[in-house]
Design an enzyme around this catalytic site. Structure first.
Site, PDB file in Angstrom:
ATOM      1  N   ASP A  15      36.516  48.730  33.088  1.00 24.58           N
ATOM      2  CA  ASP A  15      36.628  48.664  34.544  1.00 24.58           C
ATOM      3  C   ASP A  15      37.639  49.960  35.231  1.00 24.58           C
ATOM      4  OD1 ASP A  15      36.353  45.809  34.591  1.00 24.58           O
ATOM      5  OD2 ASP A  15      38.202  45.059  34.375  1.00 24.58           O
ATOM      6  N   GLU A 222      31.262  42.365  43.069  1.00 32.37           N
ATOM      7  CA  GLU A 222      32.662  42.859  42.724  1.00 32.37           C
ATOM      8  C   GLU A 222      32.628  44.655  42.536  1.00 32.37           C
ATOM      9  OE1 GLU A 222      33.848  40.614  39.628  1.00 32.37           O
ATOM     10  OE2 GLU A 222      32.769  41.368  38.523  1.00 32.37           O
TER      11      GLU A 222
HETATM   12  O1  FUB Z   1      37.792  42.863  33.990  1.00 31.73           O
HETATM   13  C1  FUB Z   1      38.289  41.585  34.622  1.00 31.73           C
HETATM   14  C2  FUB Z   1      36.553  41.867  36.096  1.00 31.73           C
HETATM   15  O2  FUB Z   1      36.113  42.102  35.330  1.00 31.73           O
HETATM   16  C3  FUB Z   1      37.140  42.636  36.563  1.00 31.73           C
HETATM   17  O3  FUB Z   1      37.984  42.029  37.468  1.00 31.73           O
HETATM   18  C4  FUB Z   1      35.856  42.356  37.419  1.00 31.73           C
HETATM   19  O4  FUB Z   1      35.358  43.698  38.133  1.00 31.73           O
HETATM   20  C5  FUB Z   1      34.990  41.969  35.719  1.00 31.73           C
HETATM   21  O5  FUB Z   1      34.881  43.650  35.632  1.00 31.73           O
END
Ligand code: FUB
Length: 321
Positions: A15, A222
């Site tokens: 991320d 997301e």
């Molecule tokens: O790293 C945890 C979660 O996985 C993140 O918040 C999402 O975007 C995904 O990458």
């Protein structure tokens, strides 16, 4: 830069939120590790407990420096577990780390921690941002100095539990031809510690101005990111369970954003996440995959690839080989 390259093979990180401060690229990642938690659709296997910051001066060939832990779960009074995605924005010489974590009742919120330098250490506020929920904050500073935070993620990110910024008695995840759940955006207060307004939906629309539907493989899931290119606002995001990174273009920070295409095809690993940043005259896509961990979805590795814009402002798909 011809090929994507791994940035930090020494540890598992994901991320990446890349920002240029003081002439260097600072990368604020999630810090993956193997907690032994079972894999589930709620992301129970992502039990991250601290943040590091990395910096790099030569993105094409240089070494990445790890500045160590900048914020740990145990130092955040309100947080219970799962330090997921974060981002940092600078204002008047101070650095604001905006992150997400579950509180002690397992509800995600966003928090702010403040430092005097991009490499921290960051001091957390005692409470989450009032009215915040869900995950994956991206802090975007516009040319007039206004700071906006984009956020939200479905499934384990809990966005389906909210409507009109209120918790629903029963969660609702749109299906089929229903409008997809949008990401959210809120302008921040002058002190960058709270939302200055109620979060607004970020609509990704088709060429007719219609919001993408829940059954569209390119709908938002997301990992919101915002960058500006030639006066236009580029909203980029992950489609989660269909595993693309996509982009959409708008005329202002609130959107709507017209869907333009896929930035990155699915990588090895369930999640795909990214940031876009300009450095020394070139544009880069920072992202992650799970090739070095042989596909273990919660052990991700940071990568970078150069991004190329066409004359009309569209972006060429990145090949992350
Ligand atoms: O790293 C945890 C979660 O996985 C993140 O918040 C999402 O975007 C995904 O990458």
């Amino acid at each position: 830069m011809k090929k994507a390259r791994y940035l930090f093979p020494q540890d598992y990180m994901a991320d990446p939120a890349a920002n240029v401060f003081n002439g260097k690229v600072f990368i604020y990642p999630s810090h993956d590790w193997d907690s032994g938690a079972a894999e589930d659709d709620d992301g129970g296997h992502f039990e991250m407990k601290d943040y590091h910051v990395l910096s790099i001066e030569d993105v094409e060939n240089g070494e990445t420096t790890d500045h160590g832990v900048i914020l740990a779960l145990e130092d955040i009074p309100w947080a219970g577990r799962q330090l997921w995605d974060n981002d940092v924005v600078e204002k008047d010489g101070k650095y604001y780390l905006i992150y997400c974590a579950k509180d002690k009742t397992d509800v995600f919120h966003l928090g702010v921690a403040v430092a005097d330098k991009p490499e921290g250490p960051f001091k957390p506020q005692g409470d989450p941002i009032r009215g915040s929920y869900s995950i994956d904050p991206c802090a975007f500073k516009d040319d007039d100095g206004s700071i906006y935070v984009y956020f939200g993620g479905i499934w384990g990110g809990q966005l389906q539990r909210y409507k009109n910024n209120k918790a629903l008695p029963n969660e609702h995840l749109p299906e089929g031809g229903e409008d997809a759940l949008p990401s959210r955006v809120a302008k921040m207060t002058d002190d960058v510690l709270q939302f200055a307004e109620a979060p607004r939906p970020v609509f990704v629309v088709d060429d007719n101005g219609e919001p993408l539907k829940a059954n569209n493989p390119y709908r938002f899931f997301e990992a919101s990111w915002m960058h500006k290119y030639q006066g236009k606002y580029y909203f980029t995001y992950s489609t989660g369970d269909t595993h693309f990174l996509c982009y959409a273009i708008g005329d202002n920070p609130y959107g709507p954003f017209t869907f333009k295409g896929v930035l990155l095809d699915p990588v090895v690993g369930w999640t795909t996440h990214h940031s876009v940043c300009q450095y020394k005259g070139k544009w880069y896509l920072f992202h992650h995959d799970c090739v070095p961990s042989d596909g273990v979805t919660w052990l991700r590795s940071l990568k970078v690839a150069e991004l190329h814009y066409n004359e009309d402002g569209t972006i060429q798909k990145v090949i992350s080989d």
